[in-house]
Write an enzyme that holds these catalytic residues in place. Structure first.
Site, PDB file in Angstrom:
ATOM      1  N   ASP A   1     -21.345 -22.779 -48.777  1.00 13.94           N
ATOM      2  CA  ASP A   1     -19.964 -23.262 -48.685  1.00 13.94           C
ATOM      3  C   ASP A   1     -19.390 -23.502 -50.093  1.00 13.94           C
ATOM      4  OD1 ASP A   1     -17.783 -24.813 -46.949  1.00 13.94           O
ATOM      5  OD2 ASP A   1     -18.320 -26.114 -48.623  1.00 13.94           O
TER       6      ASP A   1
ATOM      7  N   ARG B   1     -12.210 -21.485 -25.716  1.00 12.92           N
ATOM      8  CA  ARG B   1     -12.450 -22.248 -24.479  1.00 12.92           C
ATOM      9  C   ARG B   1     -11.155 -22.957 -24.052  1.00 12.92           C
ATOM     10  NH1 ARG B   1     -17.107 -22.730 -27.516  1.00 12.92           N
ATOM     11  NH2 ARG B   1     -16.233 -24.505 -28.633  1.00 12.92           N
TER      12      ARG B   1
ATOM     13  N   GLU C   1      -4.643 -22.783 -49.342  1.00 17.56           N
ATOM     14  CA  GLU C   1      -4.959 -24.053 -50.010  1.00 17.56           C
ATOM     15  C   GLU C   1      -6.111 -24.789 -49.311  1.00 17.56           C
ATOM     16  OE1 GLU C   1      -3.171 -25.580 -52.937  1.00 17.56           O
ATOM     17  OE2 GLU C   1      -5.170 -26.381 -52.724  1.00 17.56           O
TER      18      GLU C   1
ATOM     19  N   GLY D   1     -12.559 -32.515 -43.116  1.00 13.62           N
ATOM     20  CA  GLY D   1     -12.018 -33.336 -42.016  1.00 13.62           C
ATOM     21  C   GLY D   1     -10.730 -32.743 -41.485  1.00 13.62           C
TER      22      GLY D   1
ATOM     23  N   ILE E   1      -7.171 -31.644 -51.108  1.00 14.05           N
ATOM     24  CA  ILE E   1      -6.888 -31.720 -52.547  1.00 14.05           C
ATOM     25  C   ILE E   1      -6.103 -30.487 -52.992  1.00 14.05           C
ATOM     26  CG2 ILE E   1      -7.882 -31.988 -54.844  1.00 14.05           C
ATOM     27  CD1 ILE E   1     -10.456 -32.990 -53.502  1.00 14.05           C
TER      28      ILE E   1
ATOM     29  N   LYS F   1     -16.348 -21.458 -52.338  1.00 15.66           N
ATOM     30  CA  LYS F   1     -15.242 -22.164 -52.987  1.00 15.66           C
ATOM     31  C   LYS F   1     -15.228 -21.883 -54.492  1.00 15.66           C
ATOM     32  CE  LYS F   1     -15.277 -25.775 -49.457  1.00 15.66           C
ATOM     33  NZ  LYS F   1     -15.913 -27.024 -49.026  1.00 15.66           N
TER      34      LYS F   1
HETATM   35  N1  HSE Z   1     -18.440 -28.390 -44.816  1.00 20.52           N
HETATM   36  C1  HSE Z   1     -17.538 -28.627 -45.892  1.00 20.52           C
HETATM   37  C2  HSE Z   1     -17.973 -29.848 -46.666  1.00 20.52           C
HETATM   38  C3  HSE Z   1     -16.120 -28.840 -45.463  1.00 20.52           C
HETATM   39  O1  HSE Z   1     -18.935 -30.521 -46.297  1.00 20.52           O
HETATM   40  O2  HSE Z   1     -17.351 -30.141 -47.678  1.00 20.52           O
HETATM   41  C4  HSE Z   1     -15.407 -27.566 -45.174  1.00 20.52           C
HETATM   42  O3  HSE Z   1     -15.308 -26.780 -46.323  1.00 20.52           O
END
Ligand code: HSE
Length: 447
Positions: A202, A48, A130, A305, A137, A206
């Site tokens: 999520d 957008r 990273e 963030g 971190i 990770k």
């Molecule tokens: N949504 C993820 C969290 C942040 O709440 O940690 C991005 O990986």
């Protein structure tokens, strides 16, 4: 210092991308000095273009991401759009046109990291990410480089800020899951659709990335056992408190005792209040790494963030630019160990099981027999709940206030046993006439 700038294409200009663009502009001189050449933002692909983005040069915006990465003069592509497509195609096209890639895309790397690494090697460029795990971190680089000479045996941590915020609220205020989720949404921690966070996707992505790097083997998100936090109740949290524990969504990656296999899992677990992870509050992340020579290391900080994630992206940008100037590449995939990824059934853990049972003679013996039949050793048994006079009174101290024909709550905590045996025990308990229901089952970790 080289005067000809290195050119950077930015794919995505949301919370993270706009912060990357802002820092690249405001810290241009420092970045140039650290890299040894200026870095120039050559284009920003967005969906957008008319959206207002403070501090982002409007003349750099384009909706044609493919044309941007195909320009031929781009040195590094920063991908912060997330999701599998079009990110995967754009990254692959970037490699084909000689650009290194810095990505924050955990879903893509956890699904298809091996193919992307191979494509980067084929084209002699870098793939750095990273920012994909735990925001600001530093974790990928310490695992990939600082600990490259050690043997990592275990990675245990809180890698999702949204779920940690929700569980922390439930713990500190006594709120139920829905109420805590509403607060997380109102404060902007949880997305409008919180599924990826609260169902553990999520964190599982990770965990896959961390396990692969830590154990030098391939682990994808499909290898990770995943349970979210949607079933965690205020009663579970209260029960954890009575045991001197709190509940956290943990990502746990472990090497087996014989060293030939690994496991990776994400699930809510009770951990003792004395464990350092118990004091990780609100939306913070923390990861323990246990290595043979180094011992226990803990990494802690903001895991999400715009600004924290941009910090990790910029660190990778500096590294890839330095590599470009030196006509080299950094470390790529290290999967030589080719370890088996074992299923959850093989994981050895402890269970906290809360049962609603008939309150009559012989029930405790029946329950204990089921545990014994499955080779699961009981650590503690407590009767609590239904009969207020008995609440919290240890059964071995007399059972306290049994009501004939009534119901009682039994809380059993086991010693360590294979998850398959613990699961079979629970199934068998459900079949007992005297067990009216299994109120909650939660693993206990960190002891
Ligand atoms: N949504 C993820 C969290 C942040 O709440 O940690 C991005 O990986």
């Amino acid at each position: 210092m080289r005067t000809r700038p290195l050119k950077v294409a930015l794919l995505g200009c949301g919370v993270v991308g706009s912060e990357v663009a802002r820092i690249m502009t405001t810290h241009a001189d420092d970045l140039a000095a650290r890299i040894g050449a200026p870095v120039e933002l050559a284009g920003i692909a967005v969906r957008r273009p008319n959206r207002v983005r403070a501090g982002v040069p409007a003349e750099l915006l384009t909706t044609d991401a493919t044309a941007l990465v195909k320009r031929g003069d781009i040195d590094v592509v920063v991908e912060v759009i997330g999701g599998v497509e079009p990110a995967r195609s754009l990254i692959t096209t970037s490699f084909e046109h000689g650009a290194s890639v810095v990505s924050a895309n955990k879903a893509l790397l956890a699904a298809d990291g091996a193919a992307l690494h191979a494509a980067a090697v084929e084209h002699g460029v870098d793939l750095y990410y990273e920012a994909a795990v735990a925001g600001a971190i530093p974790l990928i680089r310490p695992l990939r480089e600082s600990l490259a000479g050690d043997k990592v045996n275990r990675v245990l941590g809180i890698v999702n800020g949204t779920t940690n915020f929700i569980l922390d609220k439930m713990d500190t205020t006594g709120a139920g899951y829905s109420e805590a989720l509403d607060e997380a949404t109102a404060l902007g921690y949880a997305e409008a659709d919180p599924t990826a966070d609260v169902e553990g996707f999520d964190a599982a992505a990770k965990a896959a990335i961390l396990a692969g790097i830590a154990f030098h083997t391939r682990v994808t998100i499909d290898d990770v056992h995943r349970e979210g936090i949607t079933e965690v109740t205020a009663a579970d949290i209260a029960s954890a408190r009575r045991m001197g524990c709190t509940v956290k969504l943990l990502a746990i990656c472990e090497r087996s005792a014989d060293g030939r296999s690994v496991t990776a899992r994400v699930h809510p677990a009770m951990i003792p209040l004395t464990h350092p992870l118990a004091s990780v509050r609100e939306a913070y992340n923390a990861v323990f790494v246990e290595a043979a020579a180094a011992g226990q290391l803990m990494f802690y900080g903001p895991g999400a963030g715009g600004s924290p994630t941009a910090s990790a992206v910029l660190g990778d940008l500096v590294a890839t630019c330095r590599n470009k100037l030196a006509s080299t590449t950094g470390p790529g995939e290290s999967a030589y160990a080719q370890l088996t990824v074992s299923p959850m059934d093989d994981v050895v853990t402890r269970y906290h099981i809360s049962l609603d049972v008939a309150d009559k003679p012989g029930v405790l013996a029946q329950v204990a027999t089921v545990f014994a039949e499955h080779q699961v050793s009981i650590d503690t048994v407590r009767q609590q709940g239904r009969n207020p006079a008995a609440d919290g009174v240890a059964v071995e101290q007399g059972g306290g206030g049994r009501r004939e024909g009534g119901e009682a709550s039994l809380v059993v905590v086991t010693h360590r046993a294979p998850d398959a045996a613990l699961g079979a025990t629970v199934e068998a308990l459900r079949k007992l006439d005297t067990v009216r229901g299994v109120a909650s089952i939660m693993r206990v970790e960190g002891e």
